[in-house]
Design an enzyme around this catalytic site. Structure first.
Site, mmCIF file in Angstrom:
data_model
loop_
_atom_site.group_PDB
_atom_site.id
_atom_site.type_symbol
_atom_site.label_atom_id
_atom_site.label_comp_id
_atom_site.label_asym_id
_atom_site.label_seq_id
_atom_site.Cartn_x
_atom_site.Cartn_y
_atom_site.Cartn_z
ATOM 1 N N HIS A 1 -0.318 6.155 8.754
ATOM 2 C CA HIS A 1 0.461 4.940 9.028
ATOM 3 C C HIS A 1 1.935 5.168 8.703
ATOM 4 O O HIS A 1 2.828 4.859 9.498
ATOM 5 C CB HIS A 1 -0.101 3.782 8.206
ATOM 6 C CG HIS A 1 0.583 2.469 8.421
ATOM 7 N ND1 HIS A 1 0.013 1.431 9.112
ATOM 8 C CD2 HIS A 1 1.799 2.013 8.019
ATOM 9 C CE1 HIS A 1 0.838 0.400 9.136
ATOM 10 N NE2 HIS A 1 1.933 0.734 8.467
ATOM 11 N N GLU A 2 2.185 5.718 7.531
ATOM 12 C CA GLU A 2 3.583 5.897 7.107
ATOM 13 C C GLU A 2 4.287 6.968 7.930
ATOM 14 O O GLU A 2 5.465 6.822 8.278
ATOM 15 C CB GLU A 2 3.647 6.240 5.617
ATOM 16 C CG GLU A 2 2.962 5.239 4.703
ATOM 17 C CD GLU A 2 3.310 3.789 5.010
ATOM 18 O OE1 GLU A 2 4.473 3.508 5.347
ATOM 19 O OE2 GLU A 2 2.407 2.942 4.937
ATOM 20 N N GLU B 1 4.915 -2.703 12.729
ATOM 21 C CA GLU B 1 3.729 -2.545 11.897
ATOM 22 C C GLU B 1 2.432 -2.478 12.710
ATOM 23 O O GLU B 1 1.510 -1.749 12.357
ATOM 24 C CB GLU B 1 3.654 -3.668 10.869
ATOM 25 C CG GLU B 1 4.784 -3.671 9.859
ATOM 26 C CD GLU B 1 4.834 -2.414 8.993
ATOM 27 O OE1 GLU B 1 3.896 -1.595 9.048
ATOM 28 O OE2 GLU B 1 5.822 -2.256 8.267
ATOM 29 N N HIS C 1 5.592 5.801 11.209
ATOM 30 C CA HIS C 1 6.848 5.054 11.107
ATOM 31 C C HIS C 1 8.075 5.956 11.136
ATOM 32 O O HIS C 1 9.187 5.466 11.378
ATOM 33 C CB HIS C 1 6.888 4.281 9.789
ATOM 34 C CG HIS C 1 6.217 2.944 9.829
ATOM 35 N ND1 HIS C 1 6.490 1.995 10.783
ATOM 36 C CD2 HIS C 1 5.309 2.375 8.979
ATOM 37 C CE1 HIS C 1 5.780 0.899 10.531
ATOM 38 N NE2 HIS C 1 5.044 1.116 9.457
ATOM 39 N N GLY D 1 0.838 -1.190 0.000
ATOM 40 C CA GLY D 1 0.000 0.000 0.000
ATOM 41 C C GLY D 1 0.872 1.237 0.000
ATOM 42 O O GLY D 1 0.618 2.198 -0.709
ATOM 43 N N ALA D 2 1.921 1.182 0.793
ATOM 44 C CA ALA D 2 2.865 2.285 0.887
ATOM 45 C C ALA D 2 4.094 1.772 1.622
ATOM 46 O O ALA D 2 4.079 0.698 2.212
ATOM 47 C CB ALA D 2 2.243 3.471 1.615
ATOM 48 N N MET D 3 5.171 2.563 1.600
ATOM 49 C CA MET D 3 6.414 2.162 2.267
ATOM 50 C C MET D 3 7.042 3.388 2.897
ATOM 51 O O MET D 3 7.215 4.421 2.245
ATOM 52 C CB MET D 3 7.367 1.516 1.257
ATOM 53 C CG MET D 3 8.704 1.113 1.856
ATOM 54 S SD MET D 3 8.491 -0.121 3.168
ATOM 55 C CE MET D 3 9.889 0.280 4.207
ATOM 56 N N GLU D 4 7.438 3.245 4.167
ATOM 57 C CA GLU D 4 7.822 4.372 5.002
ATOM 58 C C GLU D 4 9.260 4.825 4.825
ATOM 59 O O GLU D 4 9.897 5.312 5.776
ATOM 60 C CB GLU D 4 7.588 4.014 6.469
ATOM 61 C CG GLU D 4 8.457 2.887 7.026
ATOM 62 C CD GLU D 4 7.874 1.500 6.920
ATOM 63 O OE1 GLU D 4 8.320 0.592 7.625
ATOM 64 O OE2 GLU D 4 6.937 1.327 6.111
ATOM 65 N N ASN D 5 9.825 4.717 3.637
ATOM 66 C CA ASN D 5 11.203 5.150 3.416
ATOM 67 C C ASN D 5 11.399 6.545 4.020
ATOM 68 O O ASN D 5 10.618 7.457 3.771
ATOM 69 C CB ASN D 5 11.504 5.199 1.918
ATOM 70 C CG ASN D 5 11.023 3.961 1.196
ATOM 71 O OD1 ASN D 5 11.441 2.855 1.497
ATOM 72 N ND2 ASN D 5 10.121 4.146 0.245
#
Length: 960
Positions: free
Chosen positions: A379-380, A402, A383, A343-347
């Protein structure tokens, strides 16, 4: 990471049941949130270098999957040049070189560094160059090779590296910029008839090694100095702020070179870089943190990034206050990608999203789409501290990372949109669904032993609903019983002590205990002892309360009581349970159940009193009562339902249905909890009912139970349909409340599926009007999914082909997703087969959407056997060509086998598992769960078919 397969909330809440005469097609009443990300790694490819085979019992260090503790990286200097056009062989490639500076912690004559699917340049017969720094001599290289099974570049040196000395390792390499959605990969899209290519990344959990050789474990934190070489008409982004690009000539080509500010010290899985011709909108000058929303040019021009920009700043500020810790970076780039596995990535500093998780168009996207954007952004951003600033040491504690982000995302979204009741919606979106998963004997604990999680596929399997949703549920429960303020204080000191470092979950318990002690909160046991029972053993309890005596007990809840639990627990499946409850005329109270059986005299009631436990479902447990209290609760629901909190009205329904599946209460008791719904207009009880009745559809939609069941639901939903018709002035306005808008969808979906007068004519008319004027779609944005689905189910090839054309022409991802779902609603087998074939053609269905589409088709009663046959016939192709992040095998098996309820089904599944034992990857657990579910379904149908049929008949037969 944002939860893997994300369907928009608009699709998720649609409860569509398209009934067509005797051969009705049952489309799932509810497509609930799927919280799993499963990204099976592809088989290693040959590199042309010597390869050894890992024996079954590892002996040499390079035959293990974990790095030894001899070396520690401090910084990388990486330059990459992705080619956005294919070479003479038709391949997209990238070239690059990397220098990693590392310290020797213990004397060693071996360097192990991860490298996967990279063709490394040879220097004097070796695959790397080693140099000593700060006066340290570097030994000569003895031999180097790629150990493909464990994904290591192995370097043996002639004399030991010395502890305390610093060295640097230099490599050059070529990699494929594949479309596998993992590592450094390409995403393609068409704009104004022109095909465009984006080079982008997804490193979590173990794919940074596909971009450059690195120490690819979360505890191996370092600083990254990135440089990207890219075409003149593109822009490059990475975690650090981009410096002004310079024009250079490389291999006779004029290109740009963009370097970036060095990152903070961080894990390899958080590294990100993107090359595209995207554009952006940004926060105004003077903002404390530069916020930029990046996307396709047309998406930005159409304002699809405006909502994300509007909400990112407030959510970021919320978390700064919540953690009492400033955001540690100068910028927050967020980019919407056409192809993205999760869905997404918290880079850190460059968050990557699916388009549906970041872009929102008010004229086309629904309120569910809007909610999705808000919660995924939250959410991201959560993080940025919890996961990025402080990182768990190893993947066995992924749940903490998570689960925490999932829980607090609802707090962030609630701050951004205070009228949405997001703190309540976590119950529907996360908790109720994962209770069903955790009630299986094949479930697993939240926290695993570190030694049990070694291989990439073992890590991948952890990205499931237990990790995300149960993790969120138990942390929410913890926050409730120690209070949110104390929880927040504990997080602050935890982050302060461990910033830029790695932790284990016990570190968080220690800081929360300090906050509890400081606040003077009394707990029955130390916090760690309480929480270990929730994270170190799988499952959840059912708490049984006898309101005649006050007796209260707990037991491991299994949806199939005949299943065998072969996972031992040192706690003997006993929990410390914070039981909250209200009873007639009294305020909420709490009682700690700290053994299997106890007595609480306060729970003993008078003859006319009632009691409800687990208020607002703050605890992760189910509740059963004595027969007398069940009857009084049913009477209260039928007479004065608002005396019971709305979440608990939903909880009573969900608990009763699940207790009935577990044979703890009679199935007719569960069905009786729905009788009050003809007076209910709130979303949560209706949504919970549709999800539970979906199981009845799955088991009975091809039997004689179907007709009476449809008649009963029609009777119950008709008042709801009429309610929304009235408050929307005959469907001409949108309900005011956020959840009211959701429940309007339920009303229309259920009414159309059960034949409520005027419903199907309404949806068909709206769809025909759109077909007559494709450029002017006047269908209410919140109702699109259910209108599309019902019209396609009632229509034929003309409607399907029109919708397919609209899908291919859609420029807004959320609109495309709605149509993609609706196309699965057709009752024509040949159209469904055609659609299945499309799923393996990336030009028709993007790889990221293939799993979802196949599962949508399997939700359709006509499509399910077609999907199952398709999966079996195509498994080899699916496994080998759609691995590496583009398809979740576990979710695929779970979805396609959901209806299995006969011995024939069970044997087919077992045979398929045996035939493909060497090609299961991260689906291995899902096969076990599917077998368990199928066996439970067989038993349940045999036991309940007759009483269910008799009950529906009694409720719908004319009174004599």
């Amino acid at each position: 990471m944002g939860k893997g397969f994300y369907i928009s909330k608009a699709v998720a809440i649609v409860c569509v049941v398209a009934a067509v005469a005797a051969t009705a097609i049952i489309i799932a009443l509810s497509v609930v949130y799927s919280q799993e990300k499963s990204k099976n790694l592809e088989d290693p490819v040959a590199t042309g270098e010597p390869v050894t085979t890992t024996p079954s019992t590892p002996k040499d260090p390079w035959q293990f999957y974990r790095l030894p503790d001899t070396l520690a990286p401090s910084s990388y200097n990486v330059t990459l040049w992705p080619r956005l056009t294919p070479n003479a062989d038709g391949l997209y490639i990238f070239t690059g070189h990397s220098t990693v500076i590392f310290k020797c912690v213990k004397d060693t004559d071996l360097i192990l560094i991860h490298s996967n699917k990279l063709n490394l340049t040879t220097f004097e017969g070796h695959l790397a160059k080693l140099t000593g720094l700060n006066g340290a001599p570097a030994p000569t290289l003895k031999t180097t090779w790629l150990e493909v099974p464990t994904q290591f570049l192995v370097i043996q040196v002639s004399s030991p590296l010395k502890a305390g000395n610093t060295y640097q390792l230099y490599t050059e390499f070529v990699g494929e910029l594949a479309d596998d959605l993992g590592g450094f990969y390409r995403s393609e899209y068409t704009e104004d008839g022109v095909k465009k290519v984006v080079a982008t990344t997804q490193m979590q959990p173990t794919d940074a090694r596909k971009a450059f050789p690195c120490f690819d474990e979360p505890a191996m934190k370092a600083v990254f100095h990135m440089t990207l070489i890219h075409p003149l008409d593109t822009v490059a982004l990475s975690n650090g702020m981009n410096n002004e690009p310079i024009n250079i000539t490389m291999d006779g080509q004029k290109v740009k070179q963009t370097s970036f500010e060095p990152t903070e010290i961080m894990s390899t899985y958080l590294l990100a870089f993107v090359v595209s011709d995207f554009t952006y909108i940004s926060s105004g000058p003077g903002a404390k943190v530069l916020i930029r929303i990046w996307a396709r040019r047309k998406a930005i021009e159409e304002g699809q990034g405006d909502y994300a920009l509007e909400k990112t700043g407030p959510i970021l500020s919320f978390f700064e206050n919540y953690y009492n810790s400033p955001y540690p970076l100068s910028k927050s780039d967020q980019i919407a990608l056409p192809d993205f596995s999760a869905g997404a990535m918290e880079n850190w500093g460059l968050i990557t999203y699916r388009e549906t998780a970041l872009l929102y168009n008010p004229g086309v996207s629904s309120n569910g789409d809007k909610e999705w954007v808000a919660t995924v952004i939250a959410h991201e951003l959560a993080h940025m501290w919890f996961g990025n600033l402080v990182t768990t040491r190893w993947w066995n504690d992924l749940w903490l990372n998570e689960g925490f982000a999932t829980y607090v995302s609802y707090l962030g979204a609630d701050y951004a949109e205070p009228t949405w009741n997001m703190k309540d919606l976590i119950v529907l979106n996360e908790i109720i669904g994962v209770m069903g998963v955790d009630a299986l004997a094949s479930s697993h604990p939240l926290s695993s032993k570190e030694e049990d999680i070694q291989r990439p596929e073992q890590i991948t399997q952890l990205f499931d609903s237990i990790t995300y949703s149960k993790g969120a549920a138990v942390l929410r429960m913890l926050s409730e019983f120690i209070t949110e303020a104390v929880f927040s204080q504990g997080l602050h000191t935890y982050l302060e002590e461990f910033k830029y470092k790695n932790t284990v979950y016990q570190d968080l318990w220690r800081h929360l205990q300090m906050a509890v002690d400081k606040a003077g909160i009394k707990l029955p046991h130390p916090l760690e002892e309480i929480m270990n029972r929730w994270i170190l053993q799988m499952g959840l309890p059912v708490v049984t309360i006898n309101t005649q005596t006050g007796a209260i007990s707990q037991k491991h809840f299994l949806v199939d009581p005949d299943s065998v639990v072969d996972r031992p627990s040192e706690y003997n499946y006993e929990w410390f349970v914070p039981v909250t409850y209200i009873k007639t005329g009294a305020a909420e109270q709490q009682y700690w159940l700290v053994q299997k059986e106890a007595t609480n005299k306060d729970m003993a009631l008078g003859a006319n009193d009632w009691l409800v436990a687990n208020i607002n479902m703050k605890g992760f447990y189910r509740v059963n009562y004595d027969d007398g209290n069940w009857e009084r609760l049913l009477n209260k629901l039928n007479s004065q339902p608002k005396d019971i909190p709305v979440i608990n009205r939903a909880q009573i329904i969900d608990d009763a249905f699940n207790l009935a599946r577990a044979r703890i209460v009679d199935v007719t008791l569960a069905l009786r909890t729905t009788k009050f719904l003809d007076k209910e207009v709130e979303y949560m009880p209706w949504e919970t009912t549709t999800r539970n009745l979906n199981y009845f559809y799955l088991m009975f939609d091809r039997s004689e139970v179907y007709g009476p069941m449809q008649a009963y639901i029609k009777k119950q939903v008709t008042p709801l349909f009429e309610h929304f018709r009235d408050i929307t002035l005959n469907w001409t306005k949108i309900p005011d409340g956020h959840t009211d808008q959701y429940n309007q969808v339920n009303a229309i979906s259920l009414a159309c599926s059960t034949g409520v007068q005027g419903c199907r004519e309404l949806t068909t008319k709206w769809f025909k009007e759109w077909m007559a004027n494709p450029a002017d779609n006047k269908i209410n944005v919140n109702l699109k999914t259910t209108v599309y689905c019902n019209a396609i189910a009632a229509g034929g090839v003309e409607e399907w082909d029109f919708a397919w054309a609209m899908f291919k022409n859609a420029t807004i991802a959320s609109e495309a997703e709605k149509i993609m779902y609706a196309l699965s609603c057709t009752r024509q087998p040949w159209l469904l087969n055609r659609y299945l074939e499309y799923c393996l053609d990336p030009d028709k269905i993007r790889k990221q959407d293939a799993t979802a589409t196949i599962n949508y088709i399997a939700d359709n009663a006509v499509g399910q056997p077609l999907a199952w046959d398709f999966i079996r016939a195509q498994w080899d192709h699916i496994f080998n060509d759609y691995g590496g992040g583009s398809m979740s095998f576990g979710r695929l098996i779970s979805g396609v086998t959901e209806r299995f309820s006969t011995e024939f089904d069970y044997n087919q599944l077992l045979q398929f598992k045996e035939d493909n034992a060497d090609q299961l990857g991260s689906a291995a657990t899902s096969f076990e769960q599917a077998l368990e579910r199928t066996k439970a379904n067989i038993n349940w149908v045999a036991l309940n078919k007759k009483p269910v049929l008799d009950w529906f008949n009694s409720e719908t037969s004319p009174a004599v």
